[in-house]
Design a protein around this motif. Sequence first.
Motif, short mmCIF file in Angstrom:
data_model
loop_
_atom_site.label_atom_id
_atom_site.label_comp_id
_atom_site.label_asym_id
_atom_site.label_seq_id
_atom_site.Cartn_x
_atom_site.Cartn_y
_atom_site.Cartn_z
N PHE A 1 0.86 -1.18 0.00
CA PHE A 1 0.00 0.00 0.00
C PHE A 1 0.90 1.24 0.00
O PHE A 1 1.73 1.41 0.89
N THR B 1 -4.16 0.51 4.90
CA THR B 1 -4.67 -0.85 4.69
C THR B 1 -6.19 -0.92 4.67
O THR B 1 -6.75 -2.00 4.49
N GLY B 2 -6.86 0.22 4.87
CA GLY B 2 -8.31 0.24 4.75
C GLY B 2 -9.08 0.47 6.03
O GLY B 2 -10.31 0.62 6.00
N GLN C 1 -7.93 -3.83 0.54
CA GLN C 1 -8.10 -2.97 1.69
C GLN C 1 -9.40 -3.34 2.39
O GLN C 1 -10.38 -3.72 1.75
#
Length: 814
Positions: free
Chosen positions: A167, A412-413, A651
């Motif tokens: 990411f 990462t979401g 994500q």
Amino acid sequence: MAQSGSGNYVGQALARVEDPALVTGRGRFLDDLDPVPGTLVAAVVRSPHPHARIREVDLERARQHPGVAAVIGPEEVLETLRPFPLSLKTPMPYYPTGTDKVRFVGEPVAVVVATDRYTAEDAAELVHIDYELLPAVVDTAEAEREDAPLLHDTAESNVASDRLFTFGDVEAAFDGAAHVVSGEYSFPRYSSTPMECYSVISEWREEADGPQVTAWSNFHGPFSMVPVLAGALGIGTAQLRLIIPQDNGGSFGIKAGIYPYVALMAVASKYAGRPVRWTEDRIEHLLASSAGSDRVMRFSAAVSESGMVEALDVDFRENVGAYLRPPEPATLYRCFGNITGAYRIQNVRLRSRAVVTNKAPTGLNRGFGGQQLYFGLERLMDKIARTLGEDPVELRRRNLVPSSAFPYATPTGGIYDSGDYEQAVAKVVESSQYQQLRARQEEARSRGELVGTGIALAVEPSATNIGYVGLATPAEERPPGRDKSGSTEHVRVSVDPFGTVSVLLGTVPQGQGHATVARQVVADRLGLPLASVVPKVDMDTDSTPWTVTSGSYSSRFSPLLTSALVEAADRVAETIKVAAGVLLEASPQDLELAEGTVRVAEHPQRSVAFRHAAGLVHWDPGSLPDGIDAQLYAEAAFTPPQSTAASRTDQINSSLCYGFVAEVVQVRIDPDTYEISIEQVNAVHDAGTVLNPLLIEGQVHGAMVHGLGGALYEEMAYDQSGQPTSTFMDYLVPTSAEADFPLTGDRVVTPSPVTKLGAKGSGEGSSMSFPAAVASAVEDALSAHRIEITSLPLHGNVIHDLLSGSEDQKTAQH
């Protein structure tokens, strides 16, 4: 519209309603119950070997023993069961017994069913199993070697799962870094050692429409294991009924792993023709129940000249034991959204591997992936501070997510819903008198004393989004329309003709006080005294509302169940207002519920008793206005829209809520015995809205004791031949003496905007942060010896070896 409830109970430190029965010996645990007549008792025959091929299983002598009803082995298991459906496609089939081989010490091989436990145990000694011994491997690095013993002949290697995620521009961040700081860390495998071990009663019945399996157990969820269990039994979920008693003697995650024994005892019941009971003893529990996974991890940080962490490069190697037992490899991904912790790091590369070895299979354990993550991340932050010559608190402060950034999106979401990390750190610095603590520490060191101070910060995820399990499968292999997501929790609220409210929960608690808080919430929403609300916490999948995400895990109750309670109680309140409006000749919109009455908000003297309004719905439904159902119960399923499936770019918002923990710990090391004592602990927690301060205090202290066990005492150690620790002689747990450390706690309250009451979870944070804080303090105490703490647990023998190695190194250099 006038609001329901007076808000008097939520936020109060009310005593638990569960306790009177427990302290007077009236608890209803599974071993206290005899739900079906004619139940037989089982004993499990287990492998003494870590790795061996099963040549022959001779059950005949055991079957001939007086009082024995049935004996089953691999043949009966293969004939009756299918392999458990796994969380991802991997050619490593998992049954509740060894079938072709045994792969860990303690793995079940046969079950003896008899009239009583004594007879079953005696007959179990008559089971003869011929093994072909095979080489064992317990270390993940060794297990990955090409010449390593292969646990599963159907697989190409011992790596069950291997994924790489990137990411942001990680390479550019490292290329431009002023400093690259790296460290390799290992976290031990340890359990939760609940007071009550596993307990199961299974009954297999052949009916006209197929097999019906009813099982009583102290399972706590997640109920995603129900379809897994049904799949192994080869039946539909409607043919499987799971019942959990109201009392469960602790779990902390461990009892999620009971489901293989539910299936095994169902097979035993089929062959015995009667229900079968099995209660695990402590040695069995330590050998073969479940444990948190041990992890070896490498962290590298790209750090700017000013001390900002610009990127992380992380490698996790997870030891999941002999099988990738569902829900594994979940431990690797539960903290996916919060992998950057409290820090605003925008570039992340992560490799996650799950490796099988000749250890017992792993599963949920309090903190579930968070202990491992924060041990590595917080050790790395200390190393960065040391590299830059900075105070570890100040280095962390500089990298914190600022309060102005919430809701904050991690690379990462994860979506951190609320927080004020700066205020929490300031509070813990103030309450610990951090500068004075450092000054007193230096004075002590000048006298030759080994004293150290450490800090750890943790973002505490709660209300897990089960969609994170999908990350173990590459996006291109996840079929469209088959995504998984969600944090749904169900509840049912009903009112009887006399105004008593029943609340049916599906969270199967194990001592957290769910009934107490549920009563507070519902009493507030309906404006009733506490005595008018009766919570019920036993679970029956035939009658209790549930979904695959239901259960008591990942701190779901406060954010999810209470939100469902609010929705259900408010629906009931609307019907009550309509009925009261008939009695008062008033508009329901003008009414409020308070003090056991329904009253006109502007003229509170005009009122009717809550019970009279409820009675009208039951006894005189014809008087209700047209279009109003005479229904005084409501089911609610709170499903937060923020919990969605993993994106095609991998994500995911892996939890709904994110609390925060900041801890400062001071330790002292005895110079003669090297015993470590906790001198002072200061902690600040943010769990959003506080529902019951007394229960939060208990959860925080309990989580710290779990963390203390992993930091200083507990380790499910295996020797290189694969033989494990199996008794409390060699598996140490903290007692009340070790848990009696000075603790000063404080709170920051940033209500969550995504839950009905603003509450977040609070039961796991310190189990994640405390091991890292203790390690930080121990390293600080040994700083004069230039010792780096990279693994746990830290007991006297470990300190001795570290100091001896340090002295040897000095001598060699000299």
